[in-house]
Design an enzyme around this catalytic site. Structure first.
Site, PDB file in Angstrom:
ATOM      1  N   GLU A 129       0.807  -1.219   0.000  1.00 31.05           N
ATOM      2  CA  GLU A 129       0.000   0.000   0.000  1.00 31.05           C
ATOM      3  C   GLU A 129       0.842   1.273   0.000  1.00 31.05           C
ATOM      4  O   GLU A 129       0.820   2.059   0.960  1.00 31.05           O
ATOM      5  CB  GLU A 129      -0.962  -0.003   1.191  1.00 31.05           C
ATOM      6  CG  GLU A 129      -1.918  -1.188   1.184  1.00 31.05           C
ATOM      7  CD  GLU A 129      -2.930  -1.155   2.321  1.00 31.05           C
ATOM      8  OE1 GLU A 129      -2.809  -0.271   3.204  1.00 31.05           O
ATOM      9  OE2 GLU A 129      -3.842  -1.977   2.331  1.00 31.05           O
ATOM     10  N   GLU A 141      -5.089  -8.757   1.165  1.00 29.46           N
ATOM     11  CA  GLU A 141      -5.751  -8.390   2.420  1.00 29.46           C
ATOM     12  C   GLU A 141      -7.235  -8.203   2.158  1.00 29.46           C
ATOM     13  O   GLU A 141      -7.616  -7.534   1.208  1.00 29.46           O
ATOM     14  CB  GLU A 141      -5.204  -7.079   3.014  1.00 29.46           C
ATOM     15  CG  GLU A 141      -3.811  -7.155   3.588  1.00 29.46           C
ATOM     16  CD  GLU A 141      -3.383  -5.822   4.204  1.00 29.46           C
ATOM     17  OE1 GLU A 141      -4.273  -5.033   4.594  1.00 29.46           O
ATOM     18  OE2 GLU A 141      -2.174  -5.582   4.293  1.00 29.46           O
TER      19      GLU A 141
END
Length: 460
Positions: A183, A365
């Site tokens: 991320e 995720e």
């Protein structure tokens, strides 16, 4: 893009035949990150990270906590490896702490720190579990921040490349998959624009430059790791969700398109097209990053997988006002994120359509924070999380049915842990952690996942 609407989760096929949607070689796993679970921040020569320092800033963490102990994973490694194996997963996604391996981000390497990850990887392999590693999950060595401004400095790009090469050399032959960054949007925007993540800075132009350096470090690290040899399944992990307009008004539609360009496409277009979205650059204006010759070509280094972290969609108003699912009577998690499994199918299909040469996708995720209650009988009946996982796994199956190559799904997270700026006040785990005793208890969601994987293996 259509205006924001919500279809009840029941509209997603979540029947008992979902396991049949996934082939025998599909990756089903759980995920964690180093700073969130390891603890042992002053053990075996580990250096200080920017999160260690950030946690000491008054008001930075909502409950005033830090990661010094976290889940004591460093000290409970064997127990936790057995716990992972008991779930029946075939992969485990984790991150390596750069300051544990190289305390100051340059120069001397710490053999004791690398040794921890060697024990972790070897322990997974001994239990028949594929190690899926991430090089950087936000815990930059503090020395690099102090000496040169961290990711604001182009030199940090090259320090990261050295680190990536070192990990590939010593661990790569035992890793199933290796990602550069987790991320990068969070590192750039939350860490350098809004300031709610380490290092806690607030400068839009700085954040844009940091994002550029992160993507450049990814591309150059990919080249270095290919040359080094070892793990041949290399990629990056991006967080994303569909940006949709709050209404059908043209201004909201335009705002949603710009939001998509500034978030999802700002990271995926350079990786697959070698360019930033023109509308996002125009919006930045003078705050746009400084780009040197060869940078964009380097970012486009071929990848073997792309990890996608999905939690919710983003409903956009032209006036910039936050949109609340709860205010619209829609389900939301303890993070106030709308529970919207259809968005996972949507974003997977959108990526498939936008980038025809995209490599296989992993959902690296996916999960929900909910206000769990530990009952007197010792069980945690987290039926909201169970339903979240059930409908999102079904949404993944739907994307596969629509022709998207998705090769893995990993639950966030294995266990309750340090949730960054929220400290220990938010629980994402399918395993409950009593932070006073460090006792681990499988929640209802973990037992359900365990049973799902049992069904899936039985049919294969």
């Amino acid at each position: 893009m259509s205006a924001a609407t919500h279809t009840p989760p029941s509209s997603v096929d979540s029947s008992a035949d979902v396991p049949a949607s996934f082939p025998a070689d599909f990756l089903f796993g759980v995920a964690t990150s180093s700073f969130q679970i390891e603890g042992a921040t002053h053990v075996d020569g580990r250096g200080e990270s920017i999160w260690d320092r950030f946690c000491r800033q008054p008001g930075a963490i909502s409950d005033g906590s830090n990661g010094d102990i976290a889940c004591e994973h460093f000290d409970r490694l064997e127990q936790d490896l057995d716990l992972i194996a008991s779930l029946g997963v075939n992969c485990y996604r984790f991150s390596l702490a750069w300051p544990r391996i190289q305390p100051t981000g340059r120069g001397e390497w710490n053999a004791a720190g690398l040794g921890f990850y060697e024990r972790l990887v070897d322990g997974l392999l001994a239990r028949g579990i594929k190690p899926v590693a991430t090089l950087y999950h936000w815990d930059l060595p503090q020395a690099l921040q102090d000496q040169q401004g961290g990711w604001a400095a182009r030199d940090t790009v090259h320090r990261f490349v050295d680190y990536a090469r070192h990990v590939q050399k010593h661990l790569g032959d035992r890793l199933y998959a290796l990602s550069t960054h987790n991320e990068p949007w969070c590192t750039a925007t939350l860490g350098h624009d809004t300031g709610v993540h380490a290092p806690g800075l607030r400068d839009r132009a700085l954040a844009a430059q940091v994002s550029h350096h992160l993507l450049l470090s990814h591309g150059l690290a990919m080249q270095a790791m290919r040359a080094e040899g070892g793990c041949k399944n290399l990629g990056i992990v991006l967080n994303m969700g569909p940006s949709v307009p709050a209404t059908t008004h043209p201004a909201d539609i335009a705002a949603a398109r710009l939001a998509d360009a500034k978030s999802r496409r700002w990271y995926s277009d350079p990786l697959f097209k070698g360019e930033y979205p023109a509308e996002a650059l125009a919006d930045l204006g003078a705050a746009a990053p400084k780009i040197e010759a060869g940078d964009m070509a380097a970012m486009r280094a071929p990848m073997d997988h792309l990890g996608i972290n999905y939690y919710t969609r983003y409903v956009v108003n032209a006036d910039g006002k936050p949109w609340s699912a709860r205010e619209h009577g829609l389900p939301a998690s303890d993070m106030d994120w709308e529970v919207y499994p259809e968005g996972l199918t949507d974003i997977l299909c959108r990526m498939h359509a936008d980038y025809p040469d995209m490599p296989p996708l992993y959902i690296t995720e996916n999960g929900g924070a909910f206000p769990d209650q530990t009952l007197v009988d010792g069980h945690v009946h987290d039926l909201d999380r169970l339903d979240y996982l059930r409908t999102h796994i079904a949404a993944t199956a739907e994307a596969r049915r629509r022709g998207v190559r998705v090769d893995g799904y990993m639950v966030w997270s294995l266990m309750d842990n340090f949730e960054w700026g929220f400290g220990y006040s938010k629980r994402f785990g399918i395993v409950h952690v009593d932070y006073e005793t460090q006792a681990r208890t499988l929640k209802a969601s973990a037992l359900w996942y365990q049973d799902l994987l049992r069904q899936w293996r039985a049919q294969g």
